[in-house]
Write an enzyme that holds these catalytic residues in place. Structure first.
Site, PDB file in Angstrom:
ATOM      1  CG  PHE A 149      21.965  73.860  50.537  1.00 54.99           C
ATOM      2  CD1 PHE A 149      22.631  74.482  51.580  1.00 54.99           C
ATOM      3  CD2 PHE A 149      20.589  74.058  50.433  1.00 54.99           C
ATOM      4  CE1 PHE A 149      21.955  75.267  52.509  1.00 54.99           C
ATOM      5  CE2 PHE A 149      19.906  74.835  51.352  1.00 54.99           C
ATOM      6  CZ  PHE A 149      20.592  75.446  52.392  1.00 54.99           C
ATOM      7  CE  LYS A 173      19.453  67.151  42.266  1.00 57.37           C
ATOM      8  NZ  LYS A 173      19.869  68.563  42.616  1.00 57.37           N
ATOM      9  CD  GLU A 176      20.575  72.938  42.202  1.00 56.10           C
ATOM     10  OE1 GLU A 176      19.586  73.688  42.220  1.00 56.10           O
ATOM     11  OE2 GLU A 176      20.575  71.776  42.671  1.00 56.10           O
ATOM     12  CB  SER A 226      12.182  72.533  52.024  1.00 59.82           C
ATOM     13  OG  SER A 226      11.683  72.394  50.706  1.00 59.82           O
ATOM     14  CB  CYS A 281      17.227  68.884  58.826  1.00 56.14           C
ATOM     15  SG  CYS A 281      18.220  67.405  59.093  1.00 56.14           S
ATOM     16  CD  GLU A 381      13.102  73.807  57.747  1.00 55.53           C
ATOM     17  OE1 GLU A 381      14.004  73.027  58.095  1.00 55.53           O
ATOM     18  OE2 GLU A 381      12.354  73.590  56.774  1.00 55.53           O
TER      19      GLU A 381
END
Length: 496
Positions: A149, A173, A176, A226, A281, A381
């Site tokens: 995302f 993909k 969402e 992740s 990240c 994290e």
């Protein structure tokens, strides 16, 4: 309310959909769209369509592919503001940051435009009497790209242009949570002349992902997310015989030596810690201050935080909301755990007064000092606007702290000592290193990726490693016992 569906065979999906999910505007906290979530039967249909398209696309010449790549590059540059607006509306990052994301993605498209050079093989004449050997690299077929995302445009652009340029069909993909940027780019690919089916966009959740990971026609999987999910993707896909590059989580450190320019270091810590609300990240989440600079550095960082404006990304603010209420609440919980654990809370982002709707998913920039490695705010994290400062006595202690981390994604050192910087570059166990650069994201012609639990698989994204990931090598040994050729053609030779 807007309805967002899949992109299959060059058009929006018109088949049945049993499941949908909400898409929020994080700055107002309201659902603005519903997105279809693909079940395994939709995944199977989409992949089979991609298989047919891949068989044709791999036979296209390099000249044909590069024409599509160049056209897409021009269209994406022309529609960058549209893509950025879609990112801000669904992710929440400020418009300038969203536009920067598109710009970095464009660099990979430009790299992919040079695919004819990247696919050149080798040739050896006369390896034996009358025998020659040459090598080629060929596409895999259908590949899947599963993106997170936090970068709904840039991360797909790390993979999709390279995979398509190499002759593959791609099933993307996207997250969402913010699916619209991928839909805008799918239409741009079509306008650029990409044949229908070469790019498919499937929206979905874990059900969709697992169907892609186990589908027998999917040859390779690229993933960013992740560490626990990256491990699941790697283990599941490799168990089904697929090639995998799964980029996981991070805990990025910035080591500040006593000779560093502290104003430059403070600017860098704020920029790298709070850009995109820390949902990067490559964000710096841990500043390691070598004595005696800790007090002065923390004060400078706090002063700069005080001048930041948190709010709706469409209002010219410095930092936007977090992507969902659930994620905001998780980060707020970790802030509370940091206080309970004994860290000094210098700036409390829970008290922020945002320039935005009261229902937005807000948390302001948060600064902790005197954090230790046993605290949860250091070990986990956080993926939010929380910056932790740790104190060490020496360079060696700071290096050992960085290398002890289970992650090895990105790191930075701030110093004016060339010898110290060179030693750090050599000794640190991290995949991407910045020297007085807080967010060392490589240019597109180098490859992006970390070490340790930040990467599952041995291939990094884009650059030469990306080209190799989306192709496989073949070596041909040739002997012609009676070589001959014939025919007359005075026309100028072309590469078509």
């Amino acid at each position: 309310m807007e309805h967002i569906t899949h992109w299959i065979s060059g058009q929006p999906w018109t088949g049945p959909t049993d499941r949908t999910g909400p898409v929020h505007d994080p700055a107002v906290g309201r659902v603005t769209a519903r997105v279809d979530l693909a079940d395994p039967d939709v995944v199977d249909h989409a992949v089979r369509t991609a298989v047919e398209a891949a068989a044709e696309w791999r036979r296209s010449s390099l000249s044909q592919r590069t024409r599509v790549l160049f056209a897409f590059r021009e269209l994406l540059a022309a529609h960058a503001q549209e893509v950025a607006a879609a990112i801000t509306a669904e992710h929440g990052k400020v418009l300038s940051d969203a536009l920067g994301e598109v710009t970095r993605g464009l660099e990979v498209v430009e790299f992919a435009c040079g695919i004819p050079h990247q696919l050149k093989g080798g040739y050896s004449e006369g390896v034996s009497t009358g025998v020659d050997v040459h090598s080629v690299r060929q596409p895999l077929g259908v590949v899947a790209v599963i993106s997170p995302f936090n970068f709904p445009a840039m991360v797909p652009l790390w993979f999709v242009p390279v995979a398509i340029a190499a002759g593959n069909a791609v099933v993307l993909k996207p997250s969402e949570k913010d699916p619209s940027a991928s839909m805008v780019m799918a239409r741009l690919w079509q306008q650029a002349g990409l044949p229908d089916g070469v790019l498919t966009v499937l929206h979905g959740d874990r059900v969709t992902v697992d169907a892609l990971l186990t589908h027998p026609a999917v040859r390779a999987v690229s993933f960013v997310g992740s560490t626990p999910v990256a491990r699941h993707v790697y283990e599941t896909a490799t168990a089904h015989g697929k090639r995998v590059q799964a980029l996981g989580g991070a805990k990025n450190h910035m080591l500040v030596l006593p000779d560093a320019d502290l104003d430059l270091a403070a600017d860098a810590a704020v920029n790298a810690g709070f850009g995109s609300a820390g949902e990067r990240c490559m964000a710096i989440s841990a500043v390691v201050a070598v004595d005696p600079v800790g007090d002065a550095l923390v004060q400078r960082i706090a002063d700069r935080i005080g001048r930041l404006r948190t709010g709706d990304g469409r209002r010219g603010c410095d930092m936007g909301p977090l992507v969902t209420a659930e994620h905001r609440d998780r980060v707020v919980g970790l802030v509370g755990a940091g206080v309970d654990g004994g860290a000094d809370l210098v700036v409390d982002g829970r008290l922020v007064e945002p320039d935005g709707d009261a229902g937005g998913f807000w948390l302001g920039p948060t600064l902790f000092d005197r954090v230790t490695t046993d605290m949860s705010i250091y070990r986990e994290e956080i993926f939010g606007p929380v910056l932790s400062v740790l104190r060490v006595a020496t360079y060696d202690e700071g290096l050992a702290l960085v290398n002890a981390s289970p992650y090895g994604n990105g790191t930075a050192i701030f110093t004016n000592d060339g010898g110290a910087a060179r030693r750090f570059e050599y000794e640190v166990e991290v995949g991407m290193v910045g020297i007085n650069v807080p967010v060392p994201v490589p240019m597109a012609y180098y490859s992006f990726g970390g070490w340790k639990q930040s990467l599952f698989g041995d291939t990094h994204a884009h650059g030469a490693e990306g080209v190799h990931f989306f192709t496989r090598g073949k070596v041909v040994t040739t002997r012609w016992l009676d070589p001959s050729h014939g025919g007359v053609d005075l026309g100028f030779p072309t590469h078509t």
